[in-house]
Design an enzyme around this catalytic site. Structure first.
Site, mmCIF file in Angstrom:
data_model
loop_
_atom_site.group_PDB
_atom_site.id
_atom_site.type_symbol
_atom_site.label_atom_id
_atom_site.label_comp_id
_atom_site.label_asym_id
_atom_site.label_seq_id
_atom_site.Cartn_x
_atom_site.Cartn_y
_atom_site.Cartn_z
ATOM 1 N N ASN A 82 -5.522 -9.144 -8.165
ATOM 2 C CA ASN A 82 -5.704 -9.892 -6.920
ATOM 3 C C ASN A 82 -6.991 -10.710 -6.887
ATOM 4 O O ASN A 82 -7.067 -11.729 -6.217
ATOM 5 C CB ASN A 82 -5.658 -8.935 -5.724
ATOM 6 N N THR A 106 0.835 -1.208 0.000
ATOM 7 C CA THR A 106 0.000 0.000 0.000
ATOM 8 C C THR A 106 0.870 1.259 0.000
ATOM 9 O O THR A 106 0.665 2.163 -0.816
ATOM 10 C CB THR A 106 -0.932 -0.009 1.238
ATOM 11 N N CYS A 149 -9.923 -6.536 1.163
ATOM 12 C CA CYS A 149 -10.230 -5.192 1.650
ATOM 13 C C CYS A 149 -11.667 -4.819 1.297
ATOM 14 O O CYS A 149 -12.319 -4.092 2.024
ATOM 15 C CB CYS A 149 -9.288 -4.176 1.037
ATOM 16 N N SER A 168 5.268 -6.720 -2.175
ATOM 17 C CA SER A 168 4.833 -6.861 -0.782
ATOM 18 C C SER A 168 5.332 -8.199 -0.230
ATOM 19 O O SER A 168 5.295 -9.219 -0.926
ATOM 20 C CB SER A 168 3.305 -6.793 -0.704
ATOM 21 N N GLN A 196 0.863 -9.200 -6.512
ATOM 22 C CA GLN A 196 0.302 -10.557 -6.640
ATOM 23 C C GLN A 196 1.103 -11.440 -7.592
ATOM 24 O O GLN A 196 1.001 -12.666 -7.530
ATOM 25 C CB GLN A 196 -1.162 -10.495 -7.119
HETATM 26 N N1 PLP Z 1 -1.639 -4.462 -4.395
HETATM 27 C C1 PLP Z 1 -2.289 -5.614 -4.557
HETATM 28 C C2 PLP Z 1 -2.575 -6.105 -5.941
HETATM 29 C C3 PLP Z 1 -2.711 -6.341 -3.458
HETATM 30 O O1 PLP Z 1 -3.389 -7.489 -3.634
HETATM 31 C C4 PLP Z 1 -2.439 -5.847 -2.168
HETATM 32 C C5 PLP Z 1 -2.917 -6.567 -0.960
HETATM 33 O O2 PLP Z 1 -3.959 -7.163 -0.937
HETATM 34 C C6 PLP Z 1 -1.739 -4.638 -2.044
HETATM 35 C C7 PLP Z 1 -1.340 -3.980 -3.186
HETATM 36 C C8 PLP Z 1 -1.412 -4.054 -0.711
HETATM 37 O O3 PLP Z 1 -0.279 -4.668 -0.131
HETATM 38 P P1 PLP Z 1 -0.049 -4.602 1.446
HETATM 39 O O4 PLP Z 1 -1.073 -5.493 2.082
HETATM 40 O O5 PLP Z 1 1.361 -5.088 1.630
HETATM 41 O O6 PLP Z 1 -0.200 -3.167 1.848
#
Ligand code: PLP
Length: 369
Positions: free
Chosen positions: A144, A70, A317, A192, A172
């Site tokens: 995702n 994020t 989320c 991540s 992902q």
């Molecule tokens: N981008 C994608 C495609 C994700 O699936 C996620 C998490 O679900 C994130 C970004 C966010 O990553 P983080 O949980 O490390 O903040």
């Protein structure tokens, strides 16, 4: 419990935990301290940086550690000049779409890049975006929810040639398919840790220096001044180990996941009224998202949960929001079918027996009589 939600998060690998443990207690020095206890920790961070950079074919100096995907996505968008134009795909994770909408409220011009019914960005949409001459474009590498993999390299090359900054969210994709920063032709890429069997609260932005990202957190000047704050040492060490393992085991993990996905999809086809979303597109080996006409996805999720099976009804989320997924809406999936969506995201420890147990249970829950 049968855990089928690896796109939400993965359990920490035992070998990752083992690598982290000394940095929670024994090696507690601040990596910025100049004495031996600090220097030792600095050198461990440097090794982790090398392990992660190696996984994605980047230079260690091109990596900024962040608190997760994020933050890295938010940081990538700081490459925009004041009051300029940006474009993002219509299926981005909220950690791109939300800050992008926020930027639009601050006077930037935001355009959405549409996708086809298989969730793929089209050449026509890219041509339209190029005509609009944006400063920055963000297109995720793998989605995702659906697992759909975009041809980022093809589009990034065209956009880069026009002087447009390109970012990809590879959160992902990494660890599931081979990802190479240079071969994708992007300027910025998000990673991540907790999606690759590493700890939560750690991620990275891979960057090309000339794109001019601006720090969001100011302070002691860590991470080349792009992300101040004493490093989350145990998490960084864990992320490094997870990256090393993901690289070494990539082919074997992908083969195992694809075998399971095929078994799952073969069995799913027998369920009346089922649609596997983006079935014809190239997808991550671990992800299947489907809908069953007339069913409520969240209700089905709860019933599966009661039987000890963890799945998602969309992105982690967004679930609980009650609204159909924006990703499926962008693909033109009707609201009713989108509300029945269930996402299965497999992981390296899942087995054929678990897939069969799941399908047998699903049949009893959704096939009347
Ligand atoms: N981008 C994608 C495609 C994700 O699936 C996620 C998490 O679900 C994130 C970004 C966010 O990553 P983080 O949980 O490390 O903040």
């Amino acid at each position: 419990m049968i855990y089928f939600d690896h796109n939400a998060t993965t359990p920490i690998d035992d070998r990752v935990l083992e690598a982290m443990m000394p940095f929670l207690k024994t090696f507690y020095g601040n990596p910025s301290s100049l004495y031996r206890h600090g220097r030792l920790v600095r050198s461990a961070i440097d090794s982790a940086r090398e392990q992660i950079a190696a996984l994605v074919g980047a230079q260690p100096t091109q990596l900024i550690f962040t608190s997760g995907g994020t933050e890295a996505n938010n940081l990538a968008l700081t490459a925009l000049k004041p009051r300029s134009k940006l474009a993002i795909s219509a299926i981005e994770h909220p950690s791109i779409s939300e800050p992008a909408e926020n930027l639009a409220m601050q006077g930037h011009e935001l355009k959405l890049i549409g996708v086809d019914r298989n969730g793929l960005v089209t050449q026509d949409a890219i041509d339209d975006i190029i005509k609009n001459n944006p400063v920055l474009v963000s297109i995720m590498l793998a989605n995702n929810e659906t697992g759909v993999i975009q041809d980022v390299a093809c589009y990034a090359q065209q956009l880069r040639d026009k002087g447009i900054i390109v970012h990809t969210d590879a959160v992902q994709a990494v660890g599931k398919i081979s990802v190479n920063f240079n071969q994708l032709y992007v300027h910025l890429m998000t990673l991540s840790s907790h999606k690759i069997y590493g700890p939560k609260g750690c991620g990275a932005l891979i960057f090309e220096r000339n794109v001019g990202i601006k720090p969001m957190i100011l302070g002691g000047g860590q991470e080349q001044g792009f992300r101040s704050g004493t490093e989350n040492v145990p998490a960084i060490i864990g992320f490094g180990k997870a990256a090393e393992l993901a690289g070494a085991e990539l082919a074997q993990r992908a083969e195992h996941l694809l075998k399971l996905r095929k078994l799952l999809e073969d069995r799913l086809t027998y369920i009346p009224g089922i649609s596997i979303f983006a079935k014809d597109a190239e997808r991550l080996p671990n992800t299947v998202q489907f809908g069953i006409e007339g069913l409520d996805g969240e209700m089905l999720l709860m019933k599966l949960d009661q039987k000890g099976i963890a799945v998602s009804s969309g992105s982690a989320c967004a679930s609980g929001g009650g609204k159909p997924s924006p990703v499926l809406a962008a693909m033109g999936v009707a609201d009713g079918l989108a509300k029945s969506a269930i996402r299965i995201s497999l992981g390296k420890s899942n087995t054929e027996a678990e897939i069969i147990e799941f399908i047998d249970l699903l049949e009893t829950l959704v096939i009347p009589g």
